[in-house]
Motif scaffolding. Structure first.
Motif, PDB file in Angstrom:
ATOM      1  N   ILE A   1       0.843  -1.206   0.000  1.00 23.29           N
ATOM      2  CA  ILE A   1       0.000   0.000   0.000  1.00 23.29           C
ATOM      3  C   ILE A   1       0.876   1.253   0.000  1.00 23.29           C
ATOM      4  O   ILE A   1       0.597   2.210  -0.727  1.00 23.29           O
ATOM      5  CB  ILE A   1      -0.972  -0.020   1.196  1.00 23.29           C
ATOM      6  N   CYS A   2       1.940   1.236   0.793  1.00 28.28           N
ATOM      7  CA  CYS A   2       2.860   2.385   0.818  1.00 28.28           C
ATOM      8  C   CYS A   2       3.473   2.632  -0.561  1.00 28.28           C
ATOM      9  O   CYS A   2       3.594   3.776  -0.999  1.00 28.28           O
ATOM     10  CB  CYS A   2       3.967   2.179   1.840  1.00 28.28           C
ATOM     11  N   ILE A   3       3.839   1.567  -1.239  1.00 25.72           N
ATOM     12  CA  ILE A   3       4.436   1.713  -2.574  1.00 25.72           C
ATOM     13  C   ILE A   3       3.419   2.300  -3.546  1.00 25.72           C
ATOM     14  O   ILE A   3       3.745   3.210  -4.311  1.00 25.72           O
ATOM     15  CB  ILE A   3       4.956   0.350  -3.086  1.00 25.72           C
ATOM     16  N   ILE A   4       2.192   1.817  -3.518  1.00 23.68           N
ATOM     17  CA  ILE A   4       1.162   2.315  -4.441  1.00 23.68           C
ATOM     18  C   ILE A   4       0.839   3.775  -4.137  1.00 23.68           C
ATOM     19  O   ILE A   4       0.742   4.602  -5.057  1.00 23.68           O
ATOM     20  CB  ILE A   4      -0.114   1.434  -4.370  1.00 23.68           C
ATOM     21  N   VAL A   5       0.680   4.121  -2.872  1.00 23.95           N
ATOM     22  CA  VAL A   5       0.430   5.518  -2.503  1.00 23.95           C
ATOM     23  C   VAL A   5       1.628   6.377  -2.896  1.00 23.95           C
ATOM     24  O   VAL A   5       1.472   7.515  -3.342  1.00 23.95           O
ATOM     25  CB  VAL A   5       0.102   5.646  -0.998  1.00 23.95           C
TER      26      VAL A   5
ATOM     27  N   GLY B   1       1.904   9.645  -5.072  1.00 26.42           N
ATOM     28  CA  GLY B   1       2.593  10.781  -4.472  1.00 26.42           C
ATOM     29  C   GLY B   1       3.674  11.372  -5.360  1.00 26.42           C
ATOM     30  O   GLY B   1       4.129  12.483  -5.117  1.00 26.42           O
ATOM     31  N   SER B   2       4.088  10.637  -6.384  1.00 23.01           N
ATOM     32  CA  SER B   2       5.075  11.208  -7.289  1.00 23.01           C
ATOM     33  C   SER B   2       4.492  12.356  -8.105  1.00 23.01           C
ATOM     34  O   SER B   2       5.235  13.180  -8.624  1.00 23.01           O
ATOM     35  CB  SER B   2       5.658  10.128  -8.204  1.00 23.01           C
ATOM     36  N   PHE B   3       3.166  12.439  -8.187  1.00 19.72           N
ATOM     37  CA  PHE B   3       2.512  13.537  -8.900  1.00 19.72           C
ATOM     38  C   PHE B   3       1.845  14.536  -7.958  1.00 19.72           C
ATOM     39  O   PHE B   3       1.610  15.672  -8.335  1.00 19.72           O
ATOM     40  CB  PHE B   3       1.458  12.998  -9.879  1.00 19.72           C
ATOM     41  N   LEU B   4       1.511  14.104  -6.764  1.00 18.30           N
ATOM     42  CA  LEU B   4       0.820  14.967  -5.807  1.00 18.30           C
ATOM     43  C   LEU B   4       1.831  15.614  -4.865  1.00 18.30           C
ATOM     44  O   LEU B   4       2.583  14.913  -4.200  1.00 18.30           O
ATOM     45  CB  LEU B   4      -0.196  14.155  -4.999  1.00 18.30           C
ATOM     46  N   PRO B   5       1.830  16.942  -4.787  1.00 21.94           N
ATOM     47  CA  PRO B   5       2.843  17.592  -3.952  1.00 21.94           C
ATOM     48  C   PRO B   5       2.647  17.373  -2.455  1.00 21.94           C
ATOM     49  O   PRO B   5       3.571  17.538  -1.682  1.00 21.94           O
ATOM     50  CB  PRO B   5       2.692  19.076  -4.304  1.00 21.94           C
TER      51      PRO B   5
ATOM     52  N   GLY C   1       6.185  10.949  -2.445  1.00 15.89           N
ATOM     53  CA  GLY C   1       6.129   9.700  -3.192  1.00 15.89           C
ATOM     54  C   GLY C   1       7.284   8.751  -2.971  1.00 15.89           C
ATOM     55  O   GLY C   1       7.087   7.612  -2.534  1.00 15.89           O
ATOM     56  N   PRO C   2       8.516   9.155  -3.280  1.00 12.02           N
ATOM     57  CA  PRO C   2       9.640   8.227  -3.081  1.00 12.02           C
ATOM     58  C   PRO C   2       9.823   7.832  -1.615  1.00 12.02           C
ATOM     59  O   PRO C   2      10.197   6.701  -1.330  1.00 12.02           O
ATOM     60  CB  PRO C   2      10.853   9.008  -3.600  1.00 12.02           C
ATOM     61  N   GLY C   3       9.540   8.722  -0.698  1.00 13.58           N
ATOM     62  CA  GLY C   3       9.661   8.396   0.723  1.00 13.58           C
ATOM     63  C   GLY C   3       8.683   7.316   1.141  1.00 13.58           C
ATOM     64  O   GLY C   3       9.038   6.381   1.871  1.00 13.58           O
ATOM     65  N   LEU C   4       7.452   7.425   0.662  1.00  8.16           N
ATOM     66  CA  LEU C   4       6.459   6.391   0.971  1.00  8.16           C
ATOM     67  C   LEU C   4       6.816   5.064   0.311  1.00  8.16           C
ATOM     68  O   LEU C   4       6.649   4.001   0.907  1.00  8.16           O
ATOM     69  CB  LEU C   4       5.070   6.843   0.523  1.00  8.16           C
TER      70      LEU C   4
ATOM     71  N   THR D   1      16.379   7.923  -2.338  1.00  5.83           N
ATOM     72  CA  THR D   1      15.189   8.640  -1.871  1.00  5.83           C
ATOM     73  C   THR D   1      15.551  10.032  -1.367  1.00  5.83           C
ATOM     74  O   THR D   1      14.881  11.017  -1.712  1.00  5.83           O
ATOM     75  CB  THR D   1      14.487   7.837  -0.758  1.00  5.83           C
ATOM     76  N   ILE D   2      16.606  10.148  -0.579  1.00  7.15           N
ATOM     77  CA  ILE D   2      17.032  11.448  -0.068  1.00  7.15           C
ATOM     78  C   ILE D   2      17.444  12.364  -1.222  1.00  7.15           C
ATOM     79  O   ILE D   2      17.065  13.543  -1.263  1.00  7.15           O
ATOM     80  CB  ILE D   2      18.185  11.290   0.954  1.00  7.15           C
ATOM     81  N   ALA D   3      18.195  11.823  -2.173  1.00  4.86           N
ATOM     82  CA  ALA D   3      18.621  12.618  -3.329  1.00  4.86           C
ATOM     83  C   ALA D   3      17.419  13.119  -4.128  1.00  4.86           C
ATOM     84  O   ALA D   3      17.371  14.284  -4.537  1.00  4.86           O
ATOM     85  CB  ALA D   3      19.551  11.796  -4.215  1.00  4.86           C
ATOM     86  N   ILE D   4      16.434  12.252  -4.323  1.00  2.17           N
ATOM     87  CA  ILE D   4      15.232  12.633  -5.075  1.00  2.17           C
ATOM     88  C   ILE D   4      14.438  13.695  -4.316  1.00  2.17           C
ATOM     89  O   ILE D   4      13.928  14.639  -4.915  1.00  2.17           O
ATOM     90  CB  ILE D   4      14.357  11.389  -5.365  1.00  2.17           C
TER      91      ILE D   4
END
Length: 168
Positions: A11-15, A19-23, A27-30, A58-61
Motif C-alpha cells: 500500500i505504501c508503494i502504491i500511494v 505521491g510522485s505527482f501529488l505535492p 512519493g519516493p519516501g512512501l 530517496t534522499i537525493a530525489i
C-alpha cells in the motif's frame, strides 16, 4: 504479522506512486517505506545494502524535488509566485478539473496566474515563466515516478522470490 507487513508495504508503494505527482505526498519516501516494511518481515532476510542504497536515492530525489521546479521556473524568468501558483493550481486541477491530466492544466494556469499577480504588465514573461514552472514540475514528477516504479519492481521481485515462505 508478515502478511500484514507485506500488505502495508505494498500500500505504501502504491500511494508513493500517486505521491510522485501529488505535492502533498512524499512519493519516493512512501515507496521506500514500503520496501522497509517488506524487509522487516521475518520471511525476507535483511539486506542493508538494498535499504541503504534505496534510502540514499530517496534522499537525493527529495532534495532534487525542490531544486528542479525552482530551477525550471528561474531559468525561464519566473518568481516564487509562479512556484506557489504551480502547487496551488495543481491541487485545484486535481480536485476541480475532472479530465485526465487536469493537474497539468491546473498547474500551468496556477503558475501563469501567480506570475501575472507578481507582474501584471509583462504577459509574455509570465507565459514564459509559467512554461518553465510546468516543465520543471513535470521533470520532477517524472523523475519521482521512475524511482517509485523501480521501488515497486524491487518490491515485487523480492516478494515473489519469497512467495512460498509468505504462504506458510
Amino acid at each position: 504479522m508478515d502478511s500484514l507487513l507485506l500488505l502495508i508495504g505494498f500500500i505504501c508503494i502504491i500511494v508513493g506512486i500517486f505521491g510522485s505527482f501529488l505535492p502533498a505526498l512524499p512519493g519516493p519516501g512512501l515507496s521506500w517505506l514500503g520496501l522497509l516494511f517488506l524487509y522487516l518481515t521475518k520471511v525476507v532476510p535483511e539486506n542493508y545494502w538494498v535499504l541503504a542504497i534505496t534510502f540514499a536515492i530517496t534522499i537525493a530525489i527529495l532534495i532534487l524535488d525542490y531544486i528542479i521546479p525552482a530551477k525550471g521556473t528561474k531559468k525561464f524568468g519566473g518568481s516564487k509566485y509562479g512556484i506557489w501558483g504551480t502547487n496551488i493550481g495543481l491541487l485545484v486541477g486535481l480536485i476541480f478539473i475532472p479530465i485526465p491530466f487536469g493537474f497539468v492544466i491546473g498547474a500551468f494556469s496556477g503558475a501563469l496566474l501567480g506570475e501575472l499577480y507578481y507582474d501584471n504588465q509583462d504577459h509574455k514573461r509570465a507565459l514564459k515563466a509559467a512554461t518553465g514552472s510546468i516543465l520543471g514540475f513535470l521533470a520532477s514528477a517524472f523523475m519521482k515516478f521512475v524511482v517509485c516504479m523501480i521501488f515497486l519492481g524491487t518490491f515485487i521481485y523480492v516478494a515473489w522470490e519469497y512467495r512460498y515462505a509468505f504462504l506458510e
